[in-house]
Design an enzyme around this catalytic site. Structure first.
Site, PDB file in Angstrom:
ATOM      1  N   TYR A 106      54.684  42.550  59.113  1.00 20.15           N
ATOM      2  CA  TYR A 106      53.450  42.592  59.626  1.00 20.15           C
ATOM      3  C   TYR A 106      53.338  41.980  60.836  1.00 20.15           C
ATOM      4  O   TYR A 106      52.158  41.845  61.353  1.00 20.15           O
ATOM      5  CB  TYR A 106      52.479  41.995  58.674  1.00 20.15           C
ATOM      6  CG  TYR A 106      52.552  42.842  57.239  1.00 20.15           C
ATOM      7  CD1 TYR A 106      52.017  43.813  57.005  1.00 20.15           C
ATOM      8  CD2 TYR A 106      52.903  42.089  56.284  1.00 20.15           C
ATOM      9  CE1 TYR A 106      51.913  44.670  55.822  1.00 20.15           C
ATOM     10  CE2 TYR A 106      53.176  42.726  54.990  1.00 20.15           C
ATOM     11  CZ  TYR A 106      52.455  44.052  54.756  1.00 20.15           C
ATOM     12  OH  TYR A 106      52.491  44.609  53.488  1.00 20.15           O
ATOM     13  N   ASP A 168      57.027  37.476  46.794  1.00 19.82           N
ATOM     14  CA  ASP A 168      58.383  37.963  46.743  1.00 19.82           C
ATOM     15  C   ASP A 168      59.321  36.895  47.233  1.00 19.82           C
ATOM     16  O   ASP A 168      60.381  36.561  47.021  1.00 19.82           O
ATOM     17  CB  ASP A 168      58.786  39.327  47.050  1.00 19.82           C
ATOM     18  CG  ASP A 168      58.719  40.306  45.972  1.00 19.82           C
ATOM     19  OD1 ASP A 168      58.863  39.695  44.765  1.00 19.82           O
ATOM     20  OD2 ASP A 168      58.557  41.630  45.912  1.00 19.82           O
ATOM     21  N   HIS A 407      62.234  45.375  58.850  1.00 25.07           N
ATOM     22  CA  HIS A 407      61.282  46.194  58.013  1.00 25.07           C
ATOM     23  C   HIS A 407      60.087  46.366  58.385  1.00 25.07           C
ATOM     24  O   HIS A 407      59.446  45.275  59.251  1.00 25.07           O
ATOM     25  CB  HIS A 407      61.502  46.024  56.674  1.00 25.07           C
ATOM     26  CG  HIS A 407      60.959  44.590  56.106  1.00 25.07           C
ATOM     27  ND1 HIS A 407      59.739  44.593  55.567  1.00 25.07           N
ATOM     28  CD2 HIS A 407      61.438  43.446  56.346  1.00 25.07           C
ATOM     29  CE1 HIS A 407      59.322  43.309  55.242  1.00 25.07           C
ATOM     30  NE2 HIS A 407      60.561  42.747  55.743  1.00 25.07           N
ATOM     31  N   TYR A 488      45.920  48.302  53.027  1.00 23.32           N
ATOM     32  CA  TYR A 488      45.288  47.002  52.589  1.00 23.32           C
ATOM     33  C   TYR A 488      45.693  45.690  53.600  1.00 23.32           C
ATOM     34  O   TYR A 488      45.048  44.625  53.724  1.00 23.32           O
ATOM     35  CB  TYR A 488      45.820  46.590  51.232  1.00 23.32           C
ATOM     36  CG  TYR A 488      46.800  45.321  50.954  1.00 23.32           C
ATOM     37  CD1 TYR A 488      48.462  46.062  51.334  1.00 23.32           C
ATOM     38  CD2 TYR A 488      46.860  44.124  50.908  1.00 23.32           C
ATOM     39  CE1 TYR A 488      49.434  45.075  51.502  1.00 23.32           C
ATOM     40  CE2 TYR A 488      48.120  43.296  51.028  1.00 23.32           C
ATOM     41  CZ  TYR A 488      49.025  43.619  51.152  1.00 23.32           C
ATOM     42  OH  TYR A 488      50.384  43.030  51.111  1.00 23.32           O
ATOM     43  N   ARG A 489      46.498  46.236  54.515  1.00 27.64           N
ATOM     44  CA  ARG A 489      47.203  45.156  55.313  1.00 27.64           C
ATOM     45  C   ARG A 489      48.059  46.119  56.549  1.00 27.64           C
ATOM     46  O   ARG A 489      48.593  46.665  55.909  1.00 27.64           O
ATOM     47  CB  ARG A 489      47.911  44.079  54.624  1.00 27.64           C
ATOM     48  CG  ARG A 489      48.525  43.040  55.394  1.00 27.64           C
ATOM     49  CD  ARG A 489      49.215  42.187  54.191  1.00 27.64           C
ATOM     50  NE  ARG A 489      49.677  40.879  54.847  1.00 27.64           N
ATOM     51  CZ  ARG A 489      50.474  40.316  54.055  1.00 27.64           C
ATOM     52  NH1 ARG A 489      50.975  40.586  53.053  1.00 27.64           N
ATOM     53  NH2 ARG A 489      51.187  39.243  54.693  1.00 27.64           N
TER      54      ARG A 489
HETATM   55  P1  FAD Z   1      51.692  33.298  58.732  1.00 28.79           P
HETATM   56  O1  FAD Z   1      52.433  34.237  59.286  1.00 28.79           O
HETATM   57  O2  FAD Z   1      51.328  32.136  59.239  1.00 28.79           O
HETATM   58  O3  FAD Z   1      50.224  34.191  58.624  1.00 28.79           O
HETATM   59  C1  FAD Z   1      49.949  35.435  58.483  1.00 28.79           C
HETATM   60  C2  FAD Z   1      48.888  35.898  59.820  1.00 28.79           C
HETATM   61  O4  FAD Z   1      47.621  35.417  59.144  1.00 28.79           O
HETATM   62  C3  FAD Z   1      49.110  35.308  60.857  1.00 28.79           C
HETATM   63  O5  FAD Z   1      49.738  36.355  61.723  1.00 28.79           O
HETATM   64  C4  FAD Z   1      47.784  35.115  61.467  1.00 28.79           C
HETATM   65  O6  FAD Z   1      47.217  36.013  62.322  1.00 28.79           O
HETATM   66  C5  FAD Z   1      46.934  34.728  60.311  1.00 28.79           C
HETATM   67  N1  FAD Z   1      46.701  33.255  60.050  1.00 28.79           N
HETATM   68  C6  FAD Z   1      47.770  32.293  59.674  1.00 28.79           C
HETATM   69  N2  FAD Z   1      47.227  31.194  59.253  1.00 28.79           N
HETATM   70  C7  FAD Z   1      45.880  31.198  59.928  1.00 28.79           C
HETATM   71  C8  FAD Z   1      45.232  30.256  59.906  1.00 28.79           C
HETATM   72  N3  FAD Z   1      45.523  28.961  59.209  1.00 28.79           N
HETATM   73  N4  FAD Z   1      43.824  30.565  60.163  1.00 28.79           N
HETATM   74  C9  FAD Z   1      43.475  31.577  60.822  1.00 28.79           C
HETATM   75  N5  FAD Z   1      44.510  32.965  60.620  1.00 28.79           N
HETATM   76  C10 FAD Z   1      45.537  32.673  60.266  1.00 28.79           C
HETATM   77  N6  FAD Z   1      53.813  39.176  51.533  1.00 28.79           N
HETATM   78  C11 FAD Z   1      53.157  39.269  50.347  1.00 28.79           C
HETATM   79  O7  FAD Z   1      52.008  39.027  50.233  1.00 28.79           O
HETATM   80  N7  FAD Z   1      53.770  39.682  48.974  1.00 28.79           N
HETATM   81  C12 FAD Z   1      55.129  39.996  48.964  1.00 28.79           C
HETATM   82  O8  FAD Z   1      55.576  39.978  47.861  1.00 28.79           O
HETATM   83  C13 FAD Z   1      55.871  39.842  50.065  1.00 28.79           C
HETATM   84  N8  FAD Z   1      57.163  40.297  50.099  1.00 28.79           N
HETATM   85  C14 FAD Z   1      57.869  40.256  51.067  1.00 28.79           C
HETATM   86  C15 FAD Z   1      59.265  40.304  51.025  1.00 28.79           C
HETATM   87  C16 FAD Z   1      60.112  40.468  52.150  1.00 28.79           C
HETATM   88  C17 FAD Z   1      61.738  40.871  51.994  1.00 28.79           C
HETATM   89  C18 FAD Z   1      59.804  40.223  53.632  1.00 28.79           C
HETATM   90  C19 FAD Z   1      60.596  40.065  54.698  1.00 28.79           C
HETATM   91  C20 FAD Z   1      58.451  39.886  53.642  1.00 28.79           C
HETATM   92  C21 FAD Z   1      57.343  39.922  52.482  1.00 28.79           C
HETATM   93  N9  FAD Z   1      56.020  39.665  52.494  1.00 28.79           N
HETATM   94  C22 FAD Z   1      55.385  39.497  51.309  1.00 28.79           C
HETATM   95  C23 FAD Z   1      55.445  39.490  53.869  1.00 28.79           C
HETATM   96  C24 FAD Z   1      55.360  37.817  54.385  1.00 28.79           C
HETATM   97  O9  FAD Z   1      56.603  37.471  54.297  1.00 28.79           O
HETATM   98  C25 FAD Z   1      54.496  36.965  53.517  1.00 28.79           C
HETATM   99  O10 FAD Z   1      53.218  37.617  53.262  1.00 28.79           O
HETATM  100  C26 FAD Z   1      54.203  35.667  54.102  1.00 28.79           C
HETATM  101  O11 FAD Z   1      53.806  34.840  52.996  1.00 28.79           O
HETATM  102  C27 FAD Z   1      53.552  35.536  55.306  1.00 28.79           C
HETATM  103  O12 FAD Z   1      54.005  34.738  56.205  1.00 28.79           O
HETATM  104  P2  FAD Z   1      53.001  33.273  56.253  1.00 28.79           P
HETATM  105  O13 FAD Z   1      52.646  32.880  54.762  1.00 28.79           O
HETATM  106  O14 FAD Z   1      54.252  32.438  57.009  1.00 28.79           O
HETATM  107  O15 FAD Z   1      51.830  33.583  57.240  1.00 28.79           O
END
Ligand code: FAD
Length: 545
Positions: A106, A168, A407, A488-489
């Protein structure tokens, strides 16, 4: 710095001269400490999931320099976040908050506007402020990952008492994932629905606490999300209206037992009747978790081997080649694999599993896989761990399908209905065939809707593959919208397009979001363009893509 370490000049946000920008950064260094402000002047390194960069998207779909930060700052407290926001307003510099930046698929850690200053909240603000074993709640800062919360529960000897819910991959931030409305796979899989209470720094620097958090001395901030008056939390998810510095999350009581199960179904055409079988079971909670129905191609890729080991032709891998390669896997010659979990003591599980078994066997040829026949590194066991709240990274394996594997996701929602599933499946399959891409559909079944998650795996070093992946996604978003489906996203690169599909009544919802944006962020400094919401001074000036 030696010349060879400075292969790139840092990007400077638009609208400010380089010298003025460097002076502004120096001022911020005085406030936060030298070590907490880093200019992004080194070569961009991609790393891997556990050592990911915070400077750009390590799985970039555009040129790497497109969504790139000019500098990264590391606040240590809510007060420091406020200071950064005031500083950004003073110089009108775009800032982009991330919690941990593992938003892979994303946009990773990247900002939407090139040259934004990334606020990496997670590095220093990573405390678990509370775990309440009686109320089954916790309060966390942005840098608390699913792994960290899981470990803390274990360290406190509470692992038999309460569970977390993890996506995941467990390395992400609980706050980051939740504000982007991410999903996990226990009955608590809808993370946004399971949070309770936010602390938010507004784009003009004020701090608010939502829900019961607004009542001094309350002890219900994590127990009752609504408080009194308008429920404002929603505007802080998938938006650019505030920076979340604390969040409450509910935890799941240990249900007293669990049993993962897996079924396979022979034909692609089984999808529609199967989804219609799943719907009533899911809504009545016989199927209790956000389970996944996966296509055999992705199940094959989940073994972690490159596609070239099985097929060297171009275009999507033909079905015969997929099944030949999958022959040694539990899915074998079947088209679909359903991974589920039953919760509770044995007698409770036995009742529910018997109902599921009778229902699933209405699909001719349905096969129940006996877990005791599966080796320890089989993908099934990763699903088992995740569905009982144990963080994992096995899921990364399918990214190896292509060299330099990256991806990007197409994630439309639909009701849990066979006709919708079949329509979206056909749409995705045709688009993938048009662009010669392997099709990885996975239906994640929520309570009354499902997210179809289609991951396009591409070689990020191959410009042709990147272009095809993006074109395929753009087609799918438009074609899905014509049929009434929305995502959804989405990834940064698609945010304008996806936001543009939610355009009922002459774009009334976006007009409302823009009014909120202009009122809350008059200088337009916070994450401009995130989720398609542009502040006034950016609107209509060529930023949309
Ligand atoms: P961040 O990258 O920190 O945040 C996501 C976005 O939210 C940021 O870009 C920002 O715009 C906003 N944000 C973050 N923090 C704040 C804040 N404090 N205040 C305001 N805005 C903010 N995702 C799923 O949901 N479910 C899955 O099962 C899943 N499977 C995955 C599988 C693979 C192989 C991969 C590579 C990815 C997958 N993901 C999945 C996507 C992703 O890895 C996760 O959603 C991950 O938790 C998001 O990264 P993060 O938690 O570090 O969020």
């Amino acid at each position: 710095k030696p010349q060879n370490e400075r292969q790139r000049l840092p990007v400077v946000p638009q609208g400010i001269e380089r010298d003025e920008f460097l002076k502004a950064l120096a001022e911020l260094k005085e406030q936060l400490g030298q070590e907490n402000v880093e200019i992004n002047d080194k070569p961009l390194k991609d790393g891997w999931y556990m050592e990911h960069p915070n400077t750009h998207d390590m799985m970039t779909i555009l040129d790497e320099e497109e969504f790139v930060a000019s500098a990264i700052v590391y606040p240590g407290s809510t007060e420091e976040v406020q200071q950064i926001v005031l500083w950004a307003n003073k110089y009108r510099i775009p800032i982009f908050p991330i919690s941990m930046g593992r938003n892979l698929g994303y946009g990773g850690a990247a900002p939407r506007v090139r040259g934004s200053v990334t606020i990496d909240l997670g590095k220093r603000m990573n405390k678990i402020l509370d775990i309440n074993a009686e109320d089954y709640t916790c309060l966390v800062e942005p840098g608390v990952s699913f792994y960290a919360l899981y470990e803390a529960i274990k360290e406190r000897g509470l692992e038999d008492h309460m569970w977390i819910d993890t996506p995941d991959l467990g390395g992400g931030s609980i706050i980051g994932n939740t504000v982007d409305r991410g999903v996990g796979y226990t009955p608590y899989g809808d993370h946004w629905a399971c949070h309770s209470g936010l602390e938010v720094v507004l784009p003009t620097g004020e701090v608010i606490r939502t829900g019961m958090g607004a009542l001094p001395g309350n002890n219900t901030w994590q127990a009752f999300p609504y408080g009194f008056g308008p429920f404002s939390d929603g505007i802080f998810s998938q938006s650019n209206f505030g920076i979340v510095t604390k969040m409450g999350m509910t935890l799941m009581p240990n249900p007293g037992g669990h049993e993962a199960f897996m079924y396979t179904f022979p034909k692609e055409e089984d999808l529609a009747p199967l989804i219609d079988i799943i719907r009533p079971l899911r809504i009545s909670n016989i199927l209790e978790n956000v389970a996944q129905l996966r296509h055999v191609t992705q199940a094959l890729a989940a073994r972690g081997r490159p596609r070239t080991e099985f097929y060297s032709g171009s275009g999507p891998m033909p079905s015969e080649a997929v099944h030949a390669a999958a022959a040694k896997t539990p899915v074998g010659d079947h088209a679909w694999a359903y991974y589920g979990m039953s919760y509770g003591p044995p007698q409770v599980r036995a009742h529910k599993l018997a109902l599921v078994d009778a229902a699933f066997r209405r699909i001719p040829g349905a096969r129940r896989i006996d877990p005791s026949t599966l080796p320890a590194d089989e993908y099934f066991w990763a699903r088992d761990r995740v569905a009982r709240g144990v963080p994992d990274i096995h899921e990364l394996r399918w990214v190896n399908w292509q060299p330099n594997g990256a991806h990007i996701a197409f994630s439309p929602v639909s009701p849990i209905r066979g006709a919708d599933a079949a329509r979206l499946f056909a749409l995705g399959k045709e688009a993938h065939e048009r662009y010669g891409i392997d099709f990885f559909p996975a239906f994640c079944v929520g309570l009354r809707e499902m997210h179809l998650i289609v991951e396009i795996v591409f070689d990020r070093a191959d410009a042709g593959q990147r272009k095809a992946a993006l074109a395929c996604l753009r087609d799918m978003v438009d074609e899905a919208a014509k049929l009434g489906y929305g995502e959804y996203r989405t990834h940064l690169v698609l945010m304008d397009q996806v936001a543009g599909t939610y355009n009922w009544n002459d774009g009334a919802l976006m007009k409302f979001n823009e009014r909120l944006k202009d009122a809350l962020d008059p200088q337009g400094i916070l994450a401009p363009g995130r989720c398609g919401i542009w502040p006034k001074r950016y609107r209509g000036r060529g930023w949309e893509m």
